[in-house]
Motif scaffolding. Structure first.
Motif, PDB file in Angstrom:
ATOM      1  N   GLU A 150      50.020  47.009  37.938  1.00  0.00           N
ATOM      2  CA  GLU A 150      51.315  46.373  37.787  1.00  0.00           C
ATOM      3  C   GLU A 150      52.336  47.166  38.585  1.00  0.00           C
ATOM      4  N   ILE A 202      41.361  38.312  45.141  1.00  0.00           N
ATOM      5  CA  ILE A 202      42.127  37.377  44.320  1.00  0.00           C
ATOM      6  C   ILE A 202      41.895  35.969  44.867  1.00  0.00           C
ATOM      7  N   VAL A 248      46.478  44.016  43.683  1.00  0.00           N
ATOM      8  CA  VAL A 248      45.026  44.112  43.509  1.00  0.00           C
ATOM      9  C   VAL A 248      44.492  44.997  44.630  1.00  0.00           C
ATOM     10  N   VAL A 269      51.752  42.092  40.467  1.00  0.00           N
ATOM     11  CA  VAL A 269      50.501  42.831  40.298  1.00  0.00           C
ATOM     12  C   VAL A 269      49.858  43.027  41.657  1.00  0.00           C
ATOM     13  N   ASN A 321      43.524  46.292  39.315  1.00  0.00           N
ATOM     14  CA  ASN A 321      44.853  45.703  39.208  1.00  0.00           C
ATOM     15  C   ASN A 321      45.880  46.764  38.845  1.00  0.00           C
TER      16      ASN A 321
END
Lengths: 164, 442
Positions: free
Chosen positions: B412, B372, B403, B401, B410
């Protein structure tokens, strides 16, 4: 009538004696050794040491840089600024471990460990603790700008070419 | 006469030696690796000293983006003789053999205040943390087993794989020093001695057990340089035999550590709790084709979907895995991530932190594993000890989220608060969550 010899002796040179063989082998080996040593000696004497890394870079005439421009010099790992006050240059070598920093929004960023510097080379975030180094800018005998990345320039240093 | 023969033969020998040397010069040993007859020179900008390692090792992978070869070269980390073109000479003095992160060499190879040690804060002093961690000392298992079999009166750590002291104890459970287990083990009960004989391969200083699935290196590389099941090297360095075990898959350091690397030690089998003999798992296919859900946990274990879909490093933090700088008596003293760390409770959402310091460690870690683009101003989940889960980031709409650090996928993160969960907020151990959320093994 003269008496005939009972057998005809072979000519001496037609057969290599044991002594002659050893002499031939010894001399051949000595010549071979000497020759190889001579080749080695010549190679040693003719060895060219590696040239030192280039530290001075020629960048063309001053008037090829407009005021307000920033020019990355990839080979020198440096950036050249031309401002109203004159020319100055920064080494782009990260002060942390020596990776080459790259331009980003705020100035320069090290791709290796993420150190960031502003456009004047001041540390914005680590791991670097020291600013980027300002390097020397001058003119060579031909009137071309040169930067010497091995020479650190004093704080605030600006090179102002003399008017022709 | 004899003298003449001797002189002649000596001359012949000398000539042959010169001829052999000339042939060797014309076709040096290193040429067999890549066919080149000119040595390959590299002058790393960090050292400025020429080195010739790439003459033979050309094609080897760059160890990481943080250690580019044109900056670091090879010798800064590996040691050895940088100008020798002979394998034996070049490798004389190698740090840690082929693995400079081995704890016998890691300080010299990877240490330094600009590198991986000597930082003023323990959380950034990675070598010191690792070497005092339970994964290194194995003090937790040793203390538990000795206590269980009556060799010591309480489960507080007294011994480790080697003697270690910690002059700065910062946690409640930290101990100031431990002695070497080898100094006492022969006086311990038989079961403890069996444990010592069979189970001391599960720490960072030990070579792993032989066999498929156990392959890993030692030291930092045990985790950060993943190996395949058979320990074969599959990279492009022509000098490394591809079919021999004991290698990382490629010459690479990473913080994107897949769960398979953790599995090389964890979930490989069980101890017989009476005799302390080790029993390997027998439920996995021998061809290495176990599915992830089979591979991840032993049959006895319960787990939720996220516990086998994610990689271990997605949740378990650096302090948990590499230690908090103190010597501890049990891994549970440093393992503190719970389901609620990300999912919160019925009463509260997870703890979060907005990054304001451009030197925040979260930014450094995100830089090293850029799954990210973490920036100052971003909000991430933090643990109860304030350690950032930098890969769990709050979105502009408030959603969280995660990662995947190794997969980049990804996920949630659903929150307990506002859901139909019927948890008792006082019970946050994973076992309580498993009651409803455990998945079935196929």
């Amino acid at each position: 009538m003269s008496a005939m010899p009972s057998s005809v002796p072979e000519p001496a040179e037609a057969r290599l004696s044991r002594e002659g063989f050893l002499r031939l082998v010894s001399r051949s080996a000595l010549w071979l050794t000497g020759g190889a040593s001579l080749v080695g000696l010549l190679q040693y004497l003719g060895y060219e040491t590696d040239p030192p890394p280039q530290s001075v870079f020629t960048l063309g005439t001053p008037d090829s840089y407009r005021v307000g421009t920033t020019t990355i010099v990839p080979g020198a790992r440096a950036v050249l600024y031309r401002q109203e006050s004159g020319f100055w240059a920064l080494s782009l070598v990260c002060s942390h471990l020596g990776c080459t920093t790259e331009e980003d929004n705020a100035g320069y960023r090290c791709p290796c460990h993420g150190s960031r510097y502003d456009e004047k080379g001041r540390v914005l975030n680590g791991p670097a603790k020291r600013a980027l180094k300002a390097v020397w800018v001058d003119l060579d005998a031909g009137g071309n700008l040169v930067i010497d990345i091995s020479r650190e320039a004093p704080p605030g240093y600006r090179f102002v070419p003399s008017p022709v | 006469m004899k003298a003449r023969w001797g002189f002649g033969l000596a001359s012949l020998g000398l000539g042959l030696a010169v001829a052999a040397a000339s042939m060797r010069e014309a076709a040096p040993a290193y040429a067999r690796y890549a066919g080149q007859t000119e040595p390959v020179r590299l002058i790393p900008s960090l050292t400025g000293e020429p080195e010739y390692c790439l003459t033979c090792h050309q094609g080897i992978e760059e160890i990481s983006a943080a250690h580019p070869v044109e900056v670091f070269g090879c010798v800064r980390c590996h040691g050895g003789n940088r100008i020798s073109l002979d394998a034996q000479g070049a490798h004389a003095g190698l740090l840690g053999g082929g693995n400079p992160s081995d704890f016998s060499a890691v300080d010299a190879a990877c240490g330094g205040t600009d590198c991986h040690s000597g930082e003023s804060t323990e959380e950034r002093d990675h070598i010191a943390r690792s070497m005092t961690s339970v994964q290194s000392t194995y003090a937790g298992a040793i203390a538990s087993v000795r206590y269980t079999f009556g060799a010591q009166p309480d489960p507080t750590a007294r011994y480790g794989i080697r003697a270690v002291s910690d002059p700065l104890v910062t946690s409640v459970t930290g101990v100031p020093a431990i002695a070497a287990f080898a100094s006492i083990v022969e006086e311990d009960p038989q079961a403890v001695q069996t444990f010592a004989a069979e189970c001391l391969t599960c720490h960072l200083e030990s070579e792993p057990r032989a066999g498929s699935g156990y392959q890993r290196l030692t030291g930092c590389a045990a985790c950060h340089s993943p190996s395949g099941l058979d320990g074969a090297y599959v990279g492009d360095d022509p000098t490394i035999q591809g079919d021999e075990p004991g290698h990382a898959s490629v010459h690479r350091l990473t913080t994107a550590i897949p769960y398979t690397q953790c599995d090389s030690c964890h979930n490989r089998g069980n101890y017989n709790l009476v005799t302390m003999t080790f029993h390997e798992r027998t439920d996995l296919p021998t061809d290495g084709r176990a599915s992830r859900i089979e591979d991840y946990y032993q049959p006895i274990a319960q787990f939720t979907k996220c516990e086998w879909e994610l990689d271990c490093v997605d949740c378990h933090t650096s302090q948990e895995v590499m230690g908090d700088g103190d010597l501890h008596s049990n891994q549970s003293e440093v393992r503190y991530i719970q389901c609620s760390t990300c999912h919160g409770t019925l009463d509260d959402g997870p703890l979060t932190m907005t990054i304001t310091d451009p030197d925040d460690l979260a930014l450094r870690r995100a830089h090293l594993n850029p799954v990210i683009d973490l920036q100052v101003g971003d909000t991430v989940v933090v643990t109860s000890r304030g350690e950032a889960l930098w890969n769990v980031i709050q979105q502009p709409d408030g959603r969280l989220v995660m990662v995947g650090k190794a997969t980049r996928m990804n996920y949630e993160v659903p929150l307990v608060k506002g859901s139909e969960c019927e948890q008792d907020p006082a019970k946050q151990e994973s076992s309580a969550c498993h009651v409803c959320h455990a998945v079935e093994r196929p």
